[in-house]
Design a protein around this motif. Structure first.
Motif, mmCIF file in Angstrom:
data_model
loop_
_atom_site.group_PDB
_atom_site.id
_atom_site.type_symbol
_atom_site.label_atom_id
_atom_site.label_comp_id
_atom_site.label_asym_id
_atom_site.label_seq_id
_atom_site.Cartn_x
_atom_site.Cartn_y
_atom_site.Cartn_z
ATOM 1 N N ARG A 120 -9.510 11.242 -14.195
ATOM 2 C CA ARG A 120 -8.793 10.477 -15.412
ATOM 3 C C ARG A 120 -7.229 9.996 -14.884
ATOM 4 N N ASP A 156 -3.858 9.183 -12.215
ATOM 5 C CA ASP A 156 -3.276 8.599 -10.928
ATOM 6 C C ASP A 156 -3.244 8.969 -10.458
ATOM 7 N N GLN A 189 -8.479 8.270 -7.563
ATOM 8 C CA GLN A 189 -8.400 6.901 -7.602
ATOM 9 C C GLN A 189 -9.579 7.160 -6.770
ATOM 10 N N ARG A 221 -13.270 7.717 -9.214
ATOM 11 C CA ARG A 221 -13.631 6.503 -9.416
ATOM 12 C C ARG A 221 -13.247 4.909 -8.492
ATOM 13 N N PHE A 222 -12.799 4.806 -7.035
ATOM 14 C CA PHE A 222 -13.816 3.973 -6.639
ATOM 15 C C PHE A 222 -15.183 3.763 -5.982
ATOM 16 N N VAL A 254 -17.413 3.500 -9.030
ATOM 17 C CA VAL A 254 -17.677 2.035 -9.153
ATOM 18 C C VAL A 254 -17.949 1.297 -8.616
ATOM 19 N N HIS A 278 -12.126 -1.894 -11.190
ATOM 20 C CA HIS A 278 -11.265 -1.574 -10.139
ATOM 21 C C HIS A 278 -10.334 -1.672 -11.029
ATOM 22 N N THR A 326 -10.588 2.223 -12.398
ATOM 23 C CA THR A 326 -9.814 2.947 -11.251
ATOM 24 C C THR A 326 -8.627 2.323 -10.722
ATOM 25 N N PHE A 327 -8.354 1.606 -10.975
ATOM 26 C CA PHE A 327 -6.698 1.675 -10.905
ATOM 27 C C PHE A 327 -5.579 1.188 -11.889
ATOM 28 N N ARG A 328 -6.375 1.535 -13.458
ATOM 29 C CA ARG A 328 -5.653 1.086 -14.758
ATOM 30 C C ARG A 328 -4.734 -0.054 -14.513
ATOM 31 N N PHE A 361 -9.940 -0.206 -0.360
ATOM 32 C CA PHE A 361 -9.276 0.746 -1.260
ATOM 33 C C PHE A 361 -8.256 0.935 -0.617
ATOM 34 N N ARG A 390 -5.399 -0.683 -3.625
ATOM 35 C CA ARG A 390 -4.435 -0.011 -3.884
ATOM 36 C C ARG A 390 -3.144 -0.455 -4.172
#
Length: 171
Positions: free
Chosen positions: A44, A46, A51, A54-55, A58, A97, A101-103, A163, A167
């Motif tokens: 969870r 950063d 990430q 999570r990428f 997704v 995303h 992914t990137f919040r 990615f 990012r």
């Protein structure tokens, strides 16, 4: 000890007799639970690797959406189904995303994420298509397993570049 030999309730074994063999299980369960909590907290975070995980998740889920939509629309024709599946899965991926992914939901609006993420997806499609065309031109006699490996490598490279671009530039 049989039931006939029990004369009073105090003659039954105490609960502490059972905790001796149950304790290792509860300790292992607690350790496993703590380990899972640490992994969840890390994923969870950063950090770039979190990430990236999570990428990939997704990307996998948006590919499932693509396949389902493609199969649902296949009666219309594979070209239309491919375009619709690509557009819808890209929109889903860009939004996931942005939020997961990137919040970046507070920093980047929906339209900006779709416009820039969609542009990167089109650029990635162009790069992967050119790479596959080059592979077919320079190595036409490549075996099926080698072709599959090359496709996976090309898609992984394009995904990695996407990615990094998402990012660093978009989110």
């Amino acid at each position: 000890m049989t039931v006939l030999q029990i004369t009073h309730p105090g003659a039954l074994p105490s609960p502490s007799v059972y905790t001796a063999w149950a304790a290792p299980y509860s300790t292992l369960r607690t350790e496993r639970h703590n380990r899972l909590d640490r992994v969840r907290q890390y994923l969870r975070g950063d950090h770039a690797f979190a990430q990236l995980i999570r990428f990939a998740l997704v990307g996998g889920s948006s590919n499932v959406a693509y396949v389902l939509l493609f199969m649902a629309m296949h009666g219309i024709g594979p070209l239309v189904a491919n375009i619709a599946g690509s557009v819808v899965s890209t929109v889903i991926a860009n939004e996931l995303h942005r939020q997961l992914t990137f919040r970046a939901a507070g920093r980047v609006g929906w339209f900006t994420a779709q416009w820039e993420g969609g542009g990167l997806a089109l650029l990635g499609l162009g790069i992967s298509t050119a790479a596959l065309a080059g592979l077919d031109f320079w190595a036409p006699s490549l075996g099926e397993a080698a072709q599959a490996g090359a496709v996976i490598a090309i898609m992984a490279a394009v995904g990695g570049l996407r990615f990094l671009a998402l990012r660093g530039l978009v989110f």
